[in-house]
Write a protein that holds these residues in place. Structure first.
Motif, short mmCIF file in Angstrom:
data_model
loop_
_atom_site.label_atom_id
_atom_site.label_comp_id
_atom_site.label_asym_id
_atom_site.label_seq_id
_atom_site.Cartn_x
_atom_site.Cartn_y
_atom_site.Cartn_z
N ALA A 1 60.08 -32.67 -14.01
CA ALA A 1 59.48 -33.12 -15.27
C ALA A 1 58.03 -33.53 -15.02
O ALA A 1 57.73 -34.13 -13.98
CB ALA A 1 60.25 -34.31 -15.85
N VAL A 2 57.14 -33.17 -15.96
CA VAL A 2 55.77 -33.68 -15.85
C VAL A 2 55.82 -35.17 -16.22
O VAL A 2 56.67 -35.57 -17.01
CB VAL A 2 54.80 -32.92 -16.80
N PRO A 3 54.99 -36.01 -15.65
CA PRO A 3 53.89 -35.70 -14.73
C PRO A 3 54.31 -35.74 -13.26
O PRO A 3 53.47 -35.62 -12.39
CB PRO A 3 52.91 -36.84 -15.03
N PHE A 4 55.60 -35.88 -12.98
CA PHE A 4 56.03 -36.18 -11.60
C PHE A 4 56.09 -34.95 -10.70
O PHE A 4 55.63 -34.97 -9.58
CB PHE A 4 57.39 -36.88 -11.62
N ILE A 5 56.73 -33.91 -11.19
CA ILE A 5 56.90 -32.71 -10.36
C ILE A 5 57.01 -31.51 -11.28
O ILE A 5 57.68 -31.58 -12.31
CB ILE A 5 58.16 -32.84 -9.46
N LYS A 6 56.30 -30.42 -10.94
CA LYS A 6 56.32 -29.26 -11.84
C LYS A 6 56.22 -27.97 -11.05
O LYS A 6 55.34 -27.81 -10.21
CB LYS A 6 55.15 -29.34 -12.83
N THR A 7 57.15 -27.03 -11.34
CA THR A 7 57.00 -25.67 -10.81
C THR A 7 56.96 -24.66 -11.95
O THR A 7 56.61 -23.52 -11.76
CB THR A 7 58.16 -25.28 -9.86
N GLY A 8 57.35 -25.09 -13.17
CA GLY A 8 57.37 -24.15 -14.29
C GLY A 8 57.51 -24.86 -15.62
O GLY A 8 57.39 -26.09 -15.71
N GLY A 9 57.83 -24.07 -16.66
CA GLY A 9 57.90 -24.60 -18.02
C GLY A 9 58.98 -25.65 -18.24
O GLY A 9 58.86 -26.49 -19.13
N LEU A 10 60.04 -25.61 -17.40
CA LEU A 10 61.11 -26.61 -17.51
C LEU A 10 60.53 -28.03 -17.45
O LEU A 10 60.93 -28.93 -18.20
CB LEU A 10 62.11 -26.40 -16.36
N ALA A 11 59.56 -28.24 -16.54
CA ALA A 11 58.97 -29.58 -16.37
C ALA A 11 58.26 -30.05 -17.63
O ALA A 11 58.30 -31.24 -17.98
CB ALA A 11 57.99 -29.57 -15.20
N ASP A 12 57.63 -29.10 -18.35
CA ASP A 12 56.94 -29.46 -19.59
C ASP A 12 57.93 -29.93 -20.66
O ASP A 12 57.69 -30.90 -21.37
CB ASP A 12 56.14 -28.27 -20.13
N VAL A 13 59.06 -29.22 -20.74
CA VAL A 13 60.08 -29.57 -21.73
C VAL A 13 60.61 -30.98 -21.47
O VAL A 13 60.62 -31.84 -22.35
CB VAL A 13 61.27 -28.58 -21.70
#
Length: 481
Positions: free
Chosen positions: A11-23
């Motif tokens: 999840a943003v803002p902690f860890i992101k590799t793709g769109g899943l983190a934005d959701v």
């Protein structure tokens, strides 16, 4: 007040590799606070930035049986804006330079995480009405709820939603190992439950046991019930289509706003884009060594350079595209053959093609703000966010009609002057080229029509608020059943 817990691997803002983190990072903050208390639970990865780890506060810890092993589970907490985030801590599982590694390690890591999420709930004083699970990494939560946790009074009546962000990734490993890791009874590993084609499949278990299944666009929800898009689970998706629905992702309209965007040299809105967008185009042309002409048709591509994104079509037609009266700007990394292809054409057609084989948030915003059109000819696209950003910035999308692209880009109709972009139906390189030529014709010869297309696109609402209302309706339906 409904209580919802989002369980996810990023999840943003902690860890992101793709769109899943934005959701997972954006959606919980958009619910009506009077009606929904939405919280998020994530793994505490060692590779998170230190500044985030420093702000977390310790809540509790305990030891949990994972099959025959006893494992440490720490629980930390942090509030970002109005949303409470919980973090499951275990250095053995969550060390490493990136969140995902080898699948044989990941299947154990996310079995641990799924079981730890449920085990932690009674200790953090939060009993959710619904646990909203995302992708295969949390798909065992509905399985555990129906298995080892079904006896506990605390867990009785907790409902589950499983959101599939990309059906291609399923969490597959051999049955014997997964049975050993998870401690689930042998009766769970049958073809009507977790077993698929001789292996154990985490995502399949979640699809079988979750109360509701969602995916990230209505068209993708229909597509995954067919053999071509179904990734060998199309029969199961058809069997569960009575609880399957599609809700399109959104984008953060405060972050992606051409009027206030700090990455954009000349800010603009739907009223001023006619004057200002051309200035941005000229600035980008200068920066990237393209011929400076704000009347020239400029197409942007911001993407991972992979087959899924339709780059085999572009490769097949690249010479023909470059011979048109247009310019092309590419930003992204991916398969080596596509990286090298764009480098080659940037050398061959200097002044017409700019190949930026890296990723930069600032450059992506500049491209959206400068381009006339945005090309996205994907083979499949569960939702897609780039077309939503391009609409927001007045770059007219040229897309293939699949998944979220079909749901969010309304094809231009010259007879009644409607639509927000251009689209083609078949996965065919010539069809893509004809669509680009059609868009170019409207741009050069029917400027007023083009500007109206841009107007309509910029006025669409694909913010998270719109998606949140649909999820809220889904939660209401689940809790009134």
């Amino acid at each position: 007040m409904k209580k919802i817990l989002f369980a996810a691997s990023e999840a943003v803002p902690f860890i992101k590799t793709g769109g899943l983190a934005d959701v997972v990072g954006s959606l919980p903050a958009c619910f009506d606070k009077e009606q929904i208390d939405a919280r998020v639970i994530l793994p505490k990865y060692m590779c998170m930035r230190q500044e985030w780890k420093d702000q977390m506060t310790y809540l509790t810890h305990f030891y949990m049986d994972l099959s025959w092993r006893s494992q440490y589970v720490g629980v930390l907490q942090m509030v970002v804006g109005s949303v409470t985030f919980y973090f499951i801590d275990n250095e053995y599982y969550f060390s490493g330079a990136k969140p995902y590694g080898n699948i044989y390690q990941d299947v154990e890591k996310y079995a641990f995480f799924s079981k730890a999420v449920l085990s932690a709930l009674p200790l953090i004083d939060f009993r959710p009405d619904i646990i909203h699970c995302h992708d295969w990494q949390t798909a065992l939560i509905p399985v555990y709820l129906k298995g080892q946790f079904s006896e506990g009074e605390f867990f009785r009546g907790i409902r589950t939603v499983l959101s599939i962000h990309n059906l291609r990734f399923q969490g597959i490993w051999d049955v014997k190992t997964v049975q050993d890791i998870t401690g689930l009874d042998r009766s769970f590993f049958t073809p009507d439950k977790l077993e698929a084609y001789g292996d154990a499949n985490y995502l399949k278990g979640g699809i079988v046991y979750a109360d509701r299944i969602t995916t990230v666009s209505e068209t993708y929800a229909n597509e995954i019930q067919t053999p071509f898009y179904g990734e060998r689970l199309d029969g199961l998706m058809r069997a569960r289509n009575n609880v399957l629905s599609g809700i399109v992702n959104g984008i953060d309209y405060s972050e992606y706003d051409p009027q206030t965007d700090s990455f954009v040299e000349f800010n603009y809105d739907v009223k001023t884009f006619r004057k200002e967008k051309g200035k941005n185009k000229k600035a980008l042309q200068k920066e990237l060594g393209l011929d400076q002409d704000e009347r020239k048709f400029l197409i942007g591509i911001v993407s991972r350079l992979t087959d899924q994104k339709g780059f085999d079509l572009i490769a097949y037609m690249m010479d023909e595209i470059c011979q048109q009266d247009l310019q092309l700007v590419i930003l992204g990394t991916g398969e080596e053959r596509y990286e090298n292809m764009f480098r080659h054409f940037a050398w061959k057609y200097q002044g017409k093609v700019a190949a930026n084989i890296y990723y930069s948030e600032a450059m992506s915003h500049k491209i959206y703000a400068s381009c006339d059109a945005f090309l996205m000819p994907s083979l499949f696209e569960p939702c897609g966010l780039s077309q939503l950003m391009s609409l927001r910035y007045g770059a007219v999308p040229i897309v293939r009609e699949t998944g979220g692209l079909k749901d969010t880009v309304i094809p231009y109709n010259e007879y009644d002057s409607t639509g927000t972009g251009f689209s083609f139906a078949n996965y065919n390189a010539h069809e893509m080229l004809h669509t680009i030529q059609y868009a170019m014709d409207v741009f050069y010869n029917r400027k007023r029509e083009w500007n109206r297309l841009v107007d309509r696109g910029m006025m669409m609402d694909y913010s998270w608020d719109a998606s949140a209302k649909k999820y809220q309706k889904l939660y209401d339906e689940m809790l009134s059943e």
